[in-house]
Design a protein around this motif. Structure first.
Motif, mmCIF file in Angstrom:
data_model
loop_
_atom_site.group_PDB
_atom_site.id
_atom_site.type_symbol
_atom_site.label_atom_id
_atom_site.label_comp_id
_atom_site.label_asym_id
_atom_site.label_seq_id
_atom_site.Cartn_x
_atom_site.Cartn_y
_atom_site.Cartn_z
ATOM 1 N N CYS A 27 27.973 40.863 31.260
ATOM 2 C CA CYS A 27 28.007 39.417 31.478
ATOM 3 C C CYS A 27 26.911 39.068 32.474
ATOM 4 C CB CYS A 27 29.362 38.988 32.014
ATOM 5 S SG CYS A 27 29.532 37.210 32.073
ATOM 6 N N LYS A 51 31.376 36.959 44.355
ATOM 7 C CA LYS A 51 32.112 38.013 43.640
ATOM 8 C C LYS A 51 33.575 37.932 44.062
ATOM 9 C CE LYS A 51 32.728 42.964 43.515
ATOM 10 N NZ LYS A 51 32.362 44.264 44.025
ATOM 11 N N LYS A 55 35.442 42.947 38.571
ATOM 12 C CA LYS A 55 34.911 42.578 37.260
ATOM 13 C C LYS A 55 34.892 41.070 37.070
ATOM 14 C CE LYS A 55 35.686 46.860 35.203
ATOM 15 N NZ LYS A 55 36.626 47.780 34.745
ATOM 16 N N CYS A 56 34.717 40.331 38.164
ATOM 17 C CA CYS A 56 34.825 38.888 38.037
ATOM 18 C C CYS A 56 33.950 38.205 39.062
ATOM 19 C CB CYS A 56 36.288 38.510 38.241
ATOM 20 S SG CYS A 56 36.582 36.812 37.929
ATOM 21 N N SER A 90 42.184 41.114 36.785
ATOM 22 C CA SER A 90 41.259 41.092 35.660
ATOM 23 C C SER A 90 40.597 39.719 35.611
ATOM 24 C CB SER A 90 42.023 41.331 34.363
ATOM 25 O OG SER A 90 42.938 40.279 34.157
ATOM 26 N N CYS A 91 39.486 39.627 34.864
ATOM 27 C CA CYS A 91 38.795 38.338 34.780
ATOM 28 C C CYS A 91 39.676 37.271 34.133
ATOM 29 C CB CYS A 91 37.461 38.512 34.037
ATOM 30 S SG CYS A 91 36.356 37.110 34.248
ATOM 31 N N LEU A 116 33.016 30.990 35.403
ATOM 32 C CA LEU A 116 33.522 32.301 35.798
ATOM 33 C C LEU A 116 33.006 33.317 34.798
ATOM 34 C CD1 LEU A 116 35.694 33.134 37.955
ATOM 35 C CD2 LEU A 116 37.275 33.321 36.077
ATOM 36 N N GLY A 118 32.589 37.661 33.725
ATOM 37 C CA GLY A 118 33.004 39.016 34.036
ATOM 38 C C GLY A 118 33.303 39.795 32.781
ATOM 39 N N ASP A 120 36.425 41.453 30.396
ATOM 40 C CA ASP A 120 37.867 41.322 30.155
ATOM 41 C C ASP A 120 38.526 42.699 30.163
ATOM 42 O OD1 ASP A 120 37.660 40.689 26.532
ATOM 43 O OD2 ASP A 120 37.396 42.516 27.692
#
Lengths: 223, 231
Positions: A27, A51, A55-56, A90-91, A116, A118, A120
């Protein structure tokens, strides 16, 4: 007796543009670093990207004081989540949390236009796009901020398949490779900088993939 | 021990008597559960005290969320309060994070309530919950089984029996359990352990079986009948 009108506004618009593009396993999230007020520049070196979790990543334009407050609230909520559930958010989970946080202030909103980005739960790229009060949708790409009106039609033209305009809705991920996506983002900002006075100075690009997070910068026109 | 003290005050030996007494609040052997690769199986004894009693109204296994169920032993009314709290917590989690709550977090949410008793304010309970629970669920870590007691502690187990007389049932479970059991074998073992302690004949009316594999499902009378016939 005429009604008293407020002679000040709690909001200001600090301008700027954000873009995010989701790929099969990456991403790309990007934003310019110019912060303005009215016709003046406050600084040429302000990051709009935060951040939130491994992962997001969130990029937001609008009123940066509200953006900063929102980032703090989400980071704090993430810390609590980590303590309670022994794992990173999680995102998609952060996506839902952001929506609820924004709607919570439905009647005195965060003046923050968010994107947003990231990975998934399956490692695929995901992008969620929001309005100021929390309405959100998962998409393959999105743009927010002062340059969005210039960038979005161009992205629609280049990335037709994950377009929300195409029905039935397909898998929300672009077919581009990581390098192609980064190149596209650079092109978008170079163009937006030409015509939008609030976009320029420098471009910050964050790339999230299975190997982690990396950041790069590109100079933009400073006028 | 003869000094009047608050319910949540320590004794000189450092014990909380109310909590210990609550742990003793077992009405009789109630049920067991096994965790296997495919999921978790729960079996409970319904204790129908009269032929006029409507068997389907005796609910000893309840659904908390579509991926978590629980079997109860002790003061059933107390258990209902805990299950209701867990249901609210799991749905709040789905609302806030758009994802199911992990089984461990669900169990923790239930246990958070256990020690909120005392004379403090009108909000808190006057006594501990007199109930032990078997929480069975399935999340991203696979199937899991947790056992909780009135002290608010919980343990993760592969198999557990609850209620009084559960020590004998526990050792029975230990002998028969291995982690490679199939769902059918687990159902049979869970029910056979119930049968050992039941004087009356096992029928679909006096036992309840449920599984979480990977979603919660309470067996219909005909499904229970099928397991009974495999005994």
């Amino acid at each position: 007796m005429t009604k008293q009108q407020a002679n000040w506004s709690p909001y200001d618009n600090n301008g700027g543009t954000c873009v995010a593009i989701a790929g099969a396993d990456y991403c790309v999230i990007a934003a310019d670093t110019r912060m303005s007020t009215g016709y003046s520049i406050l600084t040429r070196d302000y990051s709009k990207i935060c951040k939130l979790a491994d992962k997001c990543v969130m990029a937001s334009s609008g009123f940066q004081a509200d953006v900063k407050a929102l980032q703090k609230v989400l980071s704090a909520r993430h810390l609590i989540y980590q303590h309670q559930h022994n794992k990173q958010m999680s995102c998609p989970a952060m996506g839902q949390l952001l929506s609820n946080t924004l709607y919570y202030k439905r009647f005195f909103p965060y003046y923050s236009f968010n994107v947003l980005g990231g990975l998934d739960n399956e490692g695929k790229g995901c992008v969620y796009t929001y309005d100021a009060v929390g309405s959100y949708e998962r998409v393959g790409y999105s743009s927010q901020g002062s340059g969005a009106t210039l960038i979005t039609p161009f992205l629609d033209n280049q990335l037709k398949s994950p377009s929300p305009l195409l029905l039935p809705a397909k898998d929300a991920v672009t077919p581009l490779s990581e390098t192609e996506a980064i190149d596209l983002v650079k092109t978008c900002f170079a163009s937006a900088t030409e015509r939008d006075i609030y976009t320029g100075d420098k471009l910050e690009i964050v790339v999230l993939n299975a190997d982690g997070i990396c950041r790069e910068y590109m100079e933009l026109r400073k006028d | 021990m003869f000094l009047t003290r608050g319910v949540n005050t320590f004794s000189p030996e450092g014990r909380l008597f109310q909590v210990e007494y609550a742990i003793e609040a077992k009405v009789g052997f109630d049920g067991d559960a096994l965790k296997i690769k495919e999921g978790v199986v729960l079996a409970v004894k319904k204790r129908i005290t009269s032929p006029l009693l409507e068997p389907s109204s005796v609910e000893k296994i309840m659904e908390i969320d579509e991926h978590v169920g629980c079997a109860m032993s002790g003061l059933i009314a107390d258990a209902r309060t805990l299950v209701e709290h867990a249901r609210v917590e799991t749905q709040n989690h789905r609302f806030s994070y758009g994802e199911p709550m992990t089984v461990e977090s669900t169990t923790q949410a239930l246990c958070d309530l256990a020690l909120r008793f005392g004379e403090g304010d009108e909000e808190s309970m006057s006594r501990p919950f007199g109930v032990s629970l078997l929480i069975a669920g399935h999340d991203e870590n696979g199937p899991s089984l947790y056992y909780t007691d009135p002290s608010g502690t919980f343990w993760q187990c592969n198999g557990k029996a609850i209620g009084s007389g559960s020590e004998g049932a526990d050792s029975s479970l230990q002998e028969q359990y291995n982690k490679d059991l199939t769902l059918q074998e687990a159902e049979t073992i869970a029910l056979s352990i119930l049968k050992q302690v039941m004087e009356e004949k096992v029928t679909p009316n006096n036992v309840d079986i449920a599984k979480v594999a990977p979603t919660y499902h309470l067996y219909t009378p005909s499904e229970v009948e099928a397991v009974i016939s495999s005994l």
